[in-house]
Design a protein around this motif. Structure first.
Motif, PDB file in Angstrom:
ATOM      1  N   VAL A 139     -63.673  15.135 -79.037  1.00 51.34           N
ATOM      2  CA  VAL A 139     -64.019  16.364 -79.751  1.00 51.34           C
ATOM      3  C   VAL A 139     -64.180  17.478 -78.720  1.00 51.34           C
ATOM      4  O   VAL A 139     -64.925  17.320 -77.753  1.00 51.34           O
ATOM      5  CB  VAL A 139     -65.319  16.164 -80.561  1.00 51.34           C
ATOM      6  CG1 VAL A 139     -65.785  17.472 -81.151  1.00 51.34           C
ATOM      7  CG2 VAL A 139     -65.101  15.143 -81.677  1.00 51.34           C
ATOM      8  N   GLY A 140     -63.470  18.577 -78.934  1.00 51.64           N
ATOM      9  CA  GLY A 140     -63.567  19.713 -78.006  1.00 51.64           C
ATOM     10  C   GLY A 140     -62.500  19.645 -76.925  1.00 51.64           C
ATOM     11  O   GLY A 140     -61.660  18.733 -76.914  1.00 51.64           O
ATOM     12  N   ALA A 141     -62.576  20.605 -76.014  1.00 52.04           N
ATOM     13  CA  ALA A 141     -61.506  20.764 -75.029  1.00 52.04           C
ATOM     14  C   ALA A 141     -61.574  19.739 -73.908  1.00 52.04           C
ATOM     15  O   ALA A 141     -60.569  19.380 -73.308  1.00 52.04           O
ATOM     16  CB  ALA A 141     -61.578  22.176 -74.438  1.00 52.04           C
ATOM     17  N   MET A 142     -62.782  19.243 -73.600  1.00 53.40           N
ATOM     18  CA  MET A 142     -62.920  18.320 -72.472  1.00 53.40           C
ATOM     19  C   MET A 142     -62.769  16.875 -72.948  1.00 53.40           C
ATOM     20  O   MET A 142     -63.416  16.469 -73.907  1.00 53.40           O
ATOM     21  CB  MET A 142     -64.316  18.461 -71.837  1.00 53.40           C
ATOM     22  CG  MET A 142     -64.629  19.843 -71.325  1.00 53.40           C
ATOM     23  SD  MET A 142     -63.468  20.348 -70.058  1.00 53.40           S
ATOM     24  CE  MET A 142     -63.959  19.268 -68.734  1.00 53.40           C
ATOM     25  N   GLN A 143     -61.932  16.128 -72.250  1.00 50.36           N
ATOM     26  CA  GLN A 143     -61.793  14.715 -72.604  1.00 50.36           C
ATOM     27  C   GLN A 143     -62.600  13.888 -71.617  1.00 50.36           C
ATOM     28  O   GLN A 143     -62.154  13.625 -70.503  1.00 50.36           O
ATOM     29  CB  GLN A 143     -60.330  14.310 -72.562  1.00 50.36           C
ATOM     30  CG  GLN A 143     -59.509  15.071 -73.593  1.00 50.36           C
ATOM     31  CD  GLN A 143     -58.200  14.389 -73.915  1.00 50.36           C
ATOM     32  OE1 GLN A 143     -57.819  13.423 -73.295  1.00 50.36           O
ATOM     33  NE2 GLN A 143     -57.518  14.905 -74.921  1.00 50.36           N
TER      34      GLN A 143
END
Ligand code: GAP
Length: 536
Positions: A223-227
């Motif tokens: 979830v979101g830009a950072m994996q």
């Protein structure tokens, strides 16, 4: 089953997902008629559960409300529910072809495997449970011919003399040994008996399998830009948890009191290792789940109540009693949440690929207070129920859960409806219960002539206000009847020259093909009586 799958594609019920790219295993798309059929079953479940819930044992309707929760929830919810730690299947990998297999499915797959069939044929056996007289010459001959092509990984094919020696040793050199095909297969898969014991062969190539290892079935995403580890989330593997997460919100915001139910219909995702049997076991599917909250002392009464109600439901949508059965889970089959309590029973349907046996359509589990207790502990939220008549009495309700598969329900409806009938041009028809049929009626002008078409359009515009109806103008009338039979439309109304003169139309009934004439003005009431009168 092959014929059913091909009809589903030909007539626009179900297609392989991403078909033009070669498909993607375990995913399916619903076409124009499939989505109508699925919606009919979905709406009927919602109506029977939430809009007009059944009458309870005390003579009053039970209380059920609905929710529609997010597919992605806080990942802590899946830790609490036990899915992160425990939602796994034991998996084995074939050391030769590297295919991954669910350990508890291997023998079912072997029964269907092409090389096992061919091996059994070589001994004149039709079934893997058949007993037969084993002759090593037959096995050797098969290994050098068909076996080489169909089961290159099998120990018998790779190293026949050593492999055959184990059986000869165990049968103490007897010229003939009587064993089942299953027992023989274990010997035929074994090269190093002293080291490995008897082996189970791979259903694909005959190779030997690794020891079973746990494999988590949840689809993971970020979830979101950072994996990163912190952004991991899961696609829900069951709709049930979205209900438990909203249990307190529902209690605080509505007037329901224990005993009551919360219902939800929606997608669930499981990274099934061996998706198979068309839409029966897929990786994305829909569930219709009810969590019924009650006092633990009443759990047995409500469990028996839902057993009866849910069987009644499946019969009311057209599944025959002969094709339905209830089966109690053995203790080693129980899910982690149903280990304590009254256990789980499945409503099973006789699918063509399980016949003469049955396959699961719906599970009815006593989840005890497992989920609410877990969420209370993990979240810190107070999930106890306070008795409204005595605020000194607090308890965590127990749960009875009728959990049905919408996708499996659609498959059962199609299998039940599929009827071969050589007498009609289509050679078959779908005998849907009228309330489930994607189209309740078809309006067919006999010809595309000027007089027939406007009358047909007028009737169509009138009927479509109340029923899903098809206006079909093209092709000769026989082909149009055949198409309607194949999609399971219960009634066809034909507009012809007599309609122009006296406003009567021909009604053709799908199953009997009997025809009668009625006035155009009576078509709507005819359908109301025939379809709504049958409990739509
Ligand atoms: N909340 C309990 C639960 O999810 P389940 O027995 O795992 O129980 C309920 O699932 C129903 O969902 C099953 O009876 C079946 O109809 C359907 N189902 C489960 N896995 C499925 C799959 N991989 N493909 C299609 N339907 C599935």
């Amino acid at each position: 089953m092959k014929d059913i799958v091909s009809l589903c594609k030909r007539r626009g019920f179900i297609f392989a997902a991403s078909e033009i790219y070669g498909g993607i295993n375990g995913f399916w798309d619903y076409g124009p008629l499939g989505v109508e059929l699925k919606n009919n079953l979905r709406d009927r479940w919602w109506k029977d559960m939430v809009i007009t819930p059944p009458i309870g044992p005390d003579g009053s309707p039970v209380e059920i409300v609905g929710v529609d929760s997010a597919i992605i929830q806080n990942p802590k919810a899946w830790v609490a529910s036990g899915h992160v730690g425990g939602f796994s299947d034991p998996m084995q990998t074939c050391r030769k072809c590297k295919k991954l297999l669910r350990a508890d499915h291997v023998w079912d797959m072997l029964k269907e495997s092409e090389w096992v069939q061919s091996f059994a044929d070589a001994f004149g056996a039709s079934n893997v449970n058949d007993k037969l007289v084993f002759k090593s010459e037959n096995a050797q001959k098969w290994a050098q011919t068909k076996g080489k092509k169909l089961a290159p990984g099998l120990a018998l094919v790779r190293n026949p003399s050593v492999t055959l020696s184990w059986l000869a040793e165990d049968s103490q050199g007897a010229a003939q040994t009587e064993l089942t095909v299953t027992q023989i297969l274990e010997y035929m898969a074994t090269e190093q008996k002293a080291v490995t014991g008897l082996q189970t062969p791979c259903p694909h190539c005959g190779g030997d399998l690794t020891e079973p290892k746990a494999f988590n079935l949840m689809f993971q995403t970020y979830v979101g830009a950072m994996q990163s580890e912190d952004s991991i989330a899961y696609l829900r593997p069951e709709t049930a948890q979205g209900i438990f997460l909203n249990y307190k919100n529902v209690l605080d915001s509505s007037r329901v009191r224990v005993p009551f139910g919360i219902a939800q219909i929606g997608k669930a995702f499981r990274n099934e290792v061996n998706p198979r049997n068309f839409i029966f076991r897929s990786r994305e599917f829909e569930q219709m789940e009810l969590e019924w909250f009650c006092h633990k002392d009443e759990a047995k009464m409500w469990r028996d109540f839902w057993f009866a109600e849910r069987q009644r439901f499946w019969k009311s949508v057209g599944l025959s009693s002969a094709n339905l059965q209830m089966r109690d889970h053995d203790s080693d089959e129980l899910s982690h949440y149903a280990k304590a309590g009254l256990g789980t029973a499945d409503i099973e349907y006789r699918f063509p690929f399980t016949a003469p046996g049955f396959g699961e359509l719906e599970g009815i589990a006593h989840r005890c207070d497992f989920d609410l207790t877990q969420h209370q502990e993990h979240s810190g939220a107070k999930l106890e129920y306070m008795d409204p008549n005595d605020n000194t009495k607090r308890f965590i309700p127990h749960v009875i859960e009728p959990a049905a598969g919408l996708s499996r329900g659609v498959l059962a409806l199609i299998c039940e409806a599929y009827t071969v009938d050589e007498k009609r041009p289509s050679g078959l028809y779908l005998n849907f219960h009228p309330s489930m049929a994607p189209k309740k009626a078809a309006i067919l002008p006999l010809t595309a002539k000027d007089e027939h078409v406007p009358l047909a359009q007028k009737l169509y515009l009138d009927i479509r206000e109340d029923f899903a109806v098809d206006l079909d103008i093209k092709q000769n009338i026989g082909k149009r009847y055949a198409r309607q039979d194949e999609i399971g439309t219960p009634y066809c109304f034909t507009i012809d020259n007599d309609t122009v003169n006296d406003q009567t139309v021909t009604v053709r009934e799908r199953n009997t093909m009997a025809q009668e004439r009625i006035h155009m003005d009576k078509v709507k009431s005819f359908l109301h009586e025939k379809i709504r009168g049958r409990g739509v």
